[in-house]
Every structure is written in C-alpha cells, then in structure tokens.
Motif scaffolding. Structure first.
Motif, PDB file in Angstrom:
ATOM      1  N   MET A   1     -14.600 -22.114 -14.823  1.00 44.33           N
ATOM      2  CA  MET A   1     -14.635 -23.088 -13.533  1.00 44.33           C
ATOM      3  C   MET A   1     -12.822 -23.808 -13.144  1.00 44.33           C
ATOM      4  SD  MET A   1     -17.369 -22.143 -12.731  1.00 44.33           S
ATOM      5  CE  MET A   1     -18.909 -23.568 -12.064  1.00 44.33           C
ATOM      6  N   TYR A   2     -13.412 -24.147 -11.587  1.00 45.23           N
ATOM      7  CA  TYR A   2     -12.405 -24.802 -11.714  1.00 45.23           C
ATOM      8  C   TYR A   2     -12.480 -26.102 -10.530  1.00 45.23           C
ATOM      9  CZ  TYR A   2     -11.487 -21.691  -7.256  1.00 45.23           C
ATOM     10  OH  TYR A   2     -11.895 -21.623  -6.170  1.00 45.23           O
ATOM     11  N   ASP A   3     -11.500 -26.645 -10.393  1.00 45.31           N
ATOM     12  CA  ASP A   3     -12.428 -27.661  -8.955  1.00 45.31           C
ATOM     13  C   ASP A   3     -11.653 -27.486  -7.826  1.00 45.31           C
ATOM     14  OD1 ASP A   3     -13.567 -29.427 -10.619  1.00 45.31           O
ATOM     15  OD2 ASP A   3     -12.068 -31.298 -11.377  1.00 45.31           O
ATOM     16  N   SER A  20     -16.933 -28.653  -8.707  1.00 43.59           N
ATOM     17  CA  SER A  20     -16.619 -27.652 -10.225  1.00 43.59           C
ATOM     18  C   SER A  20     -17.296 -25.710  -9.030  1.00 43.59           C
ATOM     19  CB  SER A  20     -17.211 -27.967 -10.903  1.00 43.59           C
ATOM     20  OG  SER A  20     -16.568 -26.216 -12.063  1.00 43.59           O
TER      21      SER A  20
END
Length: 330
Positions: A1-3, A20
């Motif tokens: 996951m990443y923002d 996210s």
C-alpha cells in the motif's frame, strides 16, 4: 500500500482526499518510480475542485508532473536509481499521476533528469517551466532574436509566465511582463522584466490592427488578451500560445496574419515528442538561473494539496507550487 491523493466520484458527487491505495492499482507501465516531488498546476486544481471535466476516469490520482527515482523497470532505457521527470501524457487525467508516493508509467513518457537540476528544482520547473522553454524555442524557430524588439509575456506572474520571463531575459530579450497583479512588479523585475503593463491594457474588443509593438509574445491567457496581442505584433512577429487561463475563444480577424505576416504558433506540452522534451530539459539545465527559480517556488505539504487547489481558480497563485512527497530521495 502507498499514499496518494485520490479523486473518487459516485452518483455525480466528487470526493477528494489522501488515501492509502494498493500497488496493484498502479497500472501496467514498464517503469515504477518512487516520487520525490510533485506539483500543483492549474489543470490539477481543475481536477481536484471538479471545476472542469479534466479527469477522464475514476478513481484518479491527480498530478500532471512528478520527479523521482526509478525502482523497477522493464524498459531497457532505465535502471533502478535513475533520476527522472515526467510532464503531461495524460497523467493525472487518464492515467494515475504524480500526487502519490509511487507512479508506474510508460518508459517513453519519462525524461532522464539532466545533471545540474535537483529533484526539487525539477518540480520548481515542472510542466509550467518546460512549457515556457518550448515557447522560447518556438520564438527562436520563428526567427525572433533579441535584436528584433520587445517580447511580451502575458500572465507573467503565473508559472509559465514567470519562467518564460526569466528564460527570455537570460537570453538577452527585452521582456515586457503583462499581469493582472501590478503589485507584483518587483517580483517580475527580479526575474528580468524590463517593463510591466497591466492586463487591462490588453483587454476589451481588439482592433483588427493596433500600433505595432511586439516582436514576439508568449501567451498563456487566450481570449481577448491574445486577440489584442496579435493586433499589436510587428511585421513578421511570432506569438507562442500555450494556455487558455482567460478564455478558449479567440475574437480576432485575419488582419494580423495577412497584413503583417504574423505567426501564431501553438505550443502543446502534453503530447510533445520526446526529442523536443529532452532538448527543452537540457536547455533548462544550462540556462535557467536556479536562484530566480527559487524565488518562484512555494511549497505546499502533501496533506494541504486539496485545500490549496482553489487558490488557482481565485487567482491567488504566483510562480510555482511544489509538493514534497519523499524529499529524502534527493
């Protein structure tokens, strides 16, 4: 996951927030890039506020610009560790863009970042500065030299106008900056403008031909402003038009073109061929005064991007907005 900043739309209602999201949603581009910096541009502001149908599919990560470091690549032109920059190509409109911790894009869309430009400076330049250089190149290709006479830059306080003013001044041109914010005269003079005119001098219904004044012009406004600029061009003058901040309309006549031989040259930064992009970035590395660039930059935190977007539509933005996302990559 990443923002990422994510734009979602359900039943006609748009929602925008930092979310996210999954790496699986990145797409099938050949090159994955850890984004160090992105920007907030006029087009991003339209997308985030929903003021114009910029976004072609939802959900969408906005951000038509980013700079960063390659982390994975199936394109032989790039290897992990390469510093790259991206402008346009429908990113932030049709493909997930740069206001995110990671981007995955086609290798052909990327430009290797030239030596002498940091990842932060690359976004200080961004699409606006790269477009400004394309405009300078268009004037040169049209035969406009510093000796030919004054060059007017409309919307000079904005991103494109600010960089165009600095680049033209560095090239020896006499730059007249047209702005709706005359209180910013000192800023424009600091970039190299030799004279300031207020925008109202270029508004109102344009005459077919007015007194010839400009040898060249960079226009980001369109509409009545562009029509008036065209009417004031010297014989064989060249106008590089790259924006429509004022209007998409062009209420003019054929008089400037057939009686003075004026050239109106469109500058498309979104789908510009890669060789021209590479040339533009290499020239920016050699000619743009980075101290003047620094004077144009305002940083906005990742968490504050959504709140800052309306500033563009309210005419409150001067110069360039840079968004640090992972500045430690620098």
């Amino acid at each position: 996951m990443y923002d990422a900043i994510l734009i979602e739309k359900d039943d006609g209602a748009q929602r925008v927030a930092r979310r996210s999201v999954s790496f699986e949603d990145l797409g099938d581009g050949e090159v994955a890039v850890d984004v160090a910096y992105s920007t907030l541009n006029y087009k991003d502001a339209l997308a985030i506020t929903g003021s114009s149908p910029v976004v072609r599919s939802f959900p969408m990560v906005p951000g038509i610009d980013f700079s960063g470091v390659v982390v994975e690549s199936r394109d032989p032109s790039y290897v992990p560790g390469d510093r790259v920059v991206l402008n346009g190509w429908g990113v932030g409109e049709k493909h997930w863009g740069g206001l995110a911790r990671r981007a995955q894009v086609r290798g052909e869309w990327l430009v290797p970042l030239p030596e002498g430009i940091s990842l932060r400076q690359a976004m200080g330049i961004g699409t606006a500065g790269y477009t400004a250089m394309l405009c300078v190149m268009a004037l040169e290709a049209g035969g406009v030299s510093p000796e030919a006479g004054e060059v007017v830059v409309t919307g000079a306080s904005g991103g494109v106008g600010s960089v165009a003013t600095a680049l033209l001044a560095a090239g020896g041109y006499t730059v007249i900056a047209a702005t709706g914010r005359p209180e910013g005269a000192a800023y424009l003079e600091g970039l190299g403008a030799k004279g300031i005119i207020e925008r109202h001098e270029l508004t109102g219904a344009a005459r077919p031909l007015a007194k010839a004044r400009w040898a060249g012009a960079v226009d980001v406004v369109g509409g009545e402003v562009l029509a008036n600029v065209l009417s004031m061009m010297q014989p064989r003058g060249v106008v590089a038009a790259c924006g429509l901040a004022g209007s998409m309309a062009l209420p003019t006549s054929v008089a400037p073109f057939i009686l003075r031989g004026v050239t109106l040259r469109g500058v498309d930064s979104v789908m510009c061929p890669k060789p021209e992009r590479v040339e533009a970035w290499q020239r920016l590395a050699k000619t743009l005064d980075m101290d003047k660039l620094e004077a144009m930059i305002r940083e906005v935190a990742f968490d504050d991007v959504v709140a800052a977007a309306p500033d563009f539509l309210e005419g409150k933005v001067r110069g360039r907005i840079v968004v640090p996302i992972a500045p430690e990559l620098s």
